[in-house]
Motif scaffolding. Structure first.
Motif, mmCIF file in Angstrom:
data_model
loop_
_atom_site.group_PDB
_atom_site.id
_atom_site.type_symbol
_atom_site.label_atom_id
_atom_site.label_comp_id
_atom_site.label_asym_id
_atom_site.label_seq_id
_atom_site.Cartn_x
_atom_site.Cartn_y
_atom_site.Cartn_z
ATOM 1 N N SER A 45 0.850 -1.185 0.000
ATOM 2 C CA SER A 45 0.000 0.000 0.000
ATOM 3 C C SER A 45 0.886 1.236 0.000
ATOM 4 O O SER A 45 2.107 1.147 0.132
ATOM 5 N N ASN A 46 0.248 2.397 -0.131
ATOM 6 C CA ASN A 46 0.994 3.651 -0.052
ATOM 7 C C ASN A 46 0.762 4.345 1.283
ATOM 8 O O ASN A 46 0.968 5.545 1.410
ATOM 9 N N GLN A 47 0.358 3.568 2.269
ATOM 10 C CA GLN A 47 0.146 4.111 3.612
ATOM 11 C C GLN A 47 1.469 4.652 4.161
ATOM 12 O O GLN A 47 2.462 3.934 4.248
ATOM 13 N N CYS A 48 1.485 5.925 4.506
ATOM 14 C CA CYS A 48 2.724 6.542 5.003
ATOM 15 C C CYS A 48 2.387 7.707 5.924
ATOM 16 O O CYS A 48 1.392 8.406 5.739
ATOM 17 N N ASN A 49 3.248 7.907 6.912
ATOM 18 C CA ASN A 49 3.042 8.962 7.901
ATOM 19 C C ASN A 49 3.948 10.170 7.679
ATOM 20 O O ASN A 49 4.074 11.018 8.549
ATOM 21 N N GLN A 50 4.586 10.236 6.490
ATOM 22 C CA GLN A 50 5.400 11.395 6.151
ATOM 23 C C GLN A 50 5.114 11.828 4.715
ATOM 24 O O GLN A 50 4.568 11.060 3.926
ATOM 25 N N GLY A 92 5.777 11.651 -3.394
ATOM 26 C CA GLY A 92 4.533 12.164 -3.933
ATOM 27 C C GLY A 92 3.361 11.312 -3.509
ATOM 28 O O GLY A 92 3.524 10.322 -2.780
ATOM 29 N N PRO A 93 2.147 11.651 -3.940
ATOM 30 C CA PRO A 93 0.940 10.960 -3.474
ATOM 31 C C PRO A 93 0.859 9.495 -3.873
ATOM 32 O O PRO A 93 0.166 8.720 -3.220
ATOM 33 N N GLU A 94 1.583 9.107 -4.920
ATOM 34 C CA GLU A 94 1.544 7.708 -5.338
ATOM 35 C C GLU A 94 2.057 6.784 -4.252
ATOM 36 O O GLU A 94 1.608 5.647 -4.111
ATOM 37 N N PHE A 95 3.014 7.276 -3.446
ATOM 38 C CA PHE A 95 3.625 6.439 -2.418
ATOM 39 C C PHE A 95 3.430 6.976 -1.003
ATOM 40 O O PHE A 95 4.100 6.533 -0.083
ATOM 41 N N TYR A 145 -4.132 3.668 -1.940
ATOM 42 C CA TYR A 145 -3.903 2.515 -2.788
ATOM 43 C C TYR A 145 -3.546 1.309 -1.935
ATOM 44 O O TYR A 145 -2.571 1.335 -1.180
ATOM 45 N N ARG A 146 -4.330 0.264 -2.040
ATOM 46 C CA ARG A 146 -3.994 -1.011 -1.405
ATOM 47 C C ARG A 146 -3.917 -2.059 -2.494
ATOM 48 O O ARG A 146 -4.860 -2.214 -3.293
#
Length: 434
Positions: A127-132, A138-141, A163-164
């Motif tokens: 997934s593109n789950q991120c806390n930074q 960019g938004p893709e990741f 995205y999952r």
């Protein structure tokens, strides 16, 4: 297919192990031979094919044939560019670390397909789950990047804000991978931020259950911001594995780190890195994206790491040259800054070579110095500075993540100058535009 395997590994300028034993998938289901692949050349999707079907698809087969015949395939442009600059490419890493799988080449059929599919090196971005929200990402990741876009009323498809991979694959990914886990040599976790993803822990627990924790190597690219998952320490889980390489995404230290990697708490980061160094089975590697945002800061950053107990004899360093977004590439610097930074980086490499550094290994030090010396070659290899929407776009790129423009001007003044002064009023040689 009969080939000289020793020659492929040691002499070929095009051969890479990855198309024979590696699979890479993005959170949106797009799947490539590796993360450095040019997506306009090879870009299959898990929405309509399985991992194994993609592995023997037409363009992948042609890539293998080109490599065996010594032809440069455009899908591998990034590695060729790094090598021509004198740097260490992902291709060279593949052949060095996975060359023990060279016999897999014997499975190659006349059309480039394979008799059997074996995923020895697995890199699936669940997934593109991120806390930074890092400026060069960019938004893709990054879901945090997406939040900033939406908060700033930027155009964005809110229905695809997260995205999952499981939502973009025709068959369950974990089940597709299960047959390959017992014989996998290495699994790479990245994201997004892998240490806050459920799938990461599902795989680690499965590897322990099938007793593969003593054979498979774990490798990461992580922002190292959170070592706890649902109140459990990932350190405790790593201690059950024989080999863990933690690639820490560190592009800067102190205030500059918090500026260009939005969401970073450098005090927490430092504490986590020191905790990671206490793991006997873990190698800490600093994975640094080199861009216009941190080129001036690199010497200070490496001295800081060396002098503040953030390295040990096993620590390694890799420099990843930013190609995109184009304004962030070192090739987009104007001449006076290319000259300035080229001298600064080469002077630092020379000083580091002549210094006695007790807390890192000799090989790691030499590798870092060689990478630093390759930077000017890449910088001067092309000229991508343009006075057009790319540089005006930099206003937006930094505006969404680097909120404090005063700090931006104070900490990264040259880039601020290019983005907000030169791009608007001067040409690339510093001449005022009428």
């Amino acid at each position: 297919m009969v080939v000289d395997k020793n020659k492929l590994l040691k002499e070929s300028k095009t051969f890479c192990m990855f198309p024979w034993m590696h699979i890479y998938s993005n959170p949106d289901g797009t799947t490539w031979p590796c993360c450095n692949t040019e997506p306009e050349v090879i870009n299959e999707s898990l929405e309509n094919k399985t991992l194994e079907e993609i592995f023997v698809s037409e363009k992948w087969n042609q890539l293998r044939l080109d490599m065996l015949e010594g032809k440069e395939n455009p899908a591998c442009r990034k590695c060729y560019a790094v090598e021509k600059a004198g740097g260490a490419s992902y291709r060279s890493y593949a052949n060095k670390d996975f060359g023990n799988n060279i016999d897999l080449v014997d499975n190659t059929l006349q059309d480039g397909s394979l008799e059997s599919v074996q995923f020895k090196y697995i890199d699936i971005r669940f997934s593109n789950q991120c806390n930074q929200a890092c400026a060069t990402c960019g938004p893709e990741f990054s879901t945090y990047w997406q939040k900033l876009l939406i908060d700033n009323d930027r155009f964005f498809d809110k229905f695809k804000k997260f995205y999952r991979l499981s939502n973009h694959s025709k068959e369950n990914i974990f089940e597709q991978l299960k047959p390959h886990f017992p014989t996998a040599q290495e699994i790479y976790f990245a994201g997004g931020e892998p240490l806050i993803m459920d799938e990461h822990y599902q795989i680690l627990n499965h590897l322990i259950d099938i007793k593969a924790n003593d054979t498979v190597k774990l490798r990461y690219n992580s922002n190292c911001s959170n070592f706890y998952y649902k109140k459990s320490s990932v350190i405790n889980l790593w201690n059950k594995f024989k080999y863990v390489k933690l690639g820490a995404s560190v592009d800067a230290v102190e205030d500059v780190a918090e500026l260009i990697r939005f969401g970073t708490n450098f005090k927490t980061l430092s504490s986590n890195l020191k905790e990671a160094l206490t793991c006997e089975n873990l190698i800490l590697q600093y994975d640094t994206v080199v861009s216009v945002l941190n080129i001036d800061h690199l010497p200070y950053m490496y001295d800081y790491l060396l002098e503040n107990d953030l390295v040990n004899k096993q620590t390694w360093f890799t420099l990843n040259l930013a190609f995109t977004p184009l304004p962030f590439s070192l090739t987009s610097l104007i001449p006076k800054y290319k000259e300035k930074y080229s001298k600064k980086i080469l002077d630092y490499a020379d000083s580091l070579e002549n210094r006695k550094v007790k807390n890192i290994g000799t090989s790691a030090k030499e590798f870092l110095i060689n990478q630093l010396r390759a930077i000017p070659n890449f910088m001067y290899g092309s000229d991508t500075w343009e006075k057009d929407e790319k540089w005006y776009g930099l206003h937006a790129l930094v505006g969404w993540t680097i909120r404090d423009h005063q700090a931006f001007e104070n900490l990264i003044p040259d880039v601020y100058d290019m983005a907000f002064n030169i791009a608007n009023r001067y040409d690339r040689n510093g001449n005022r535009i009428s």
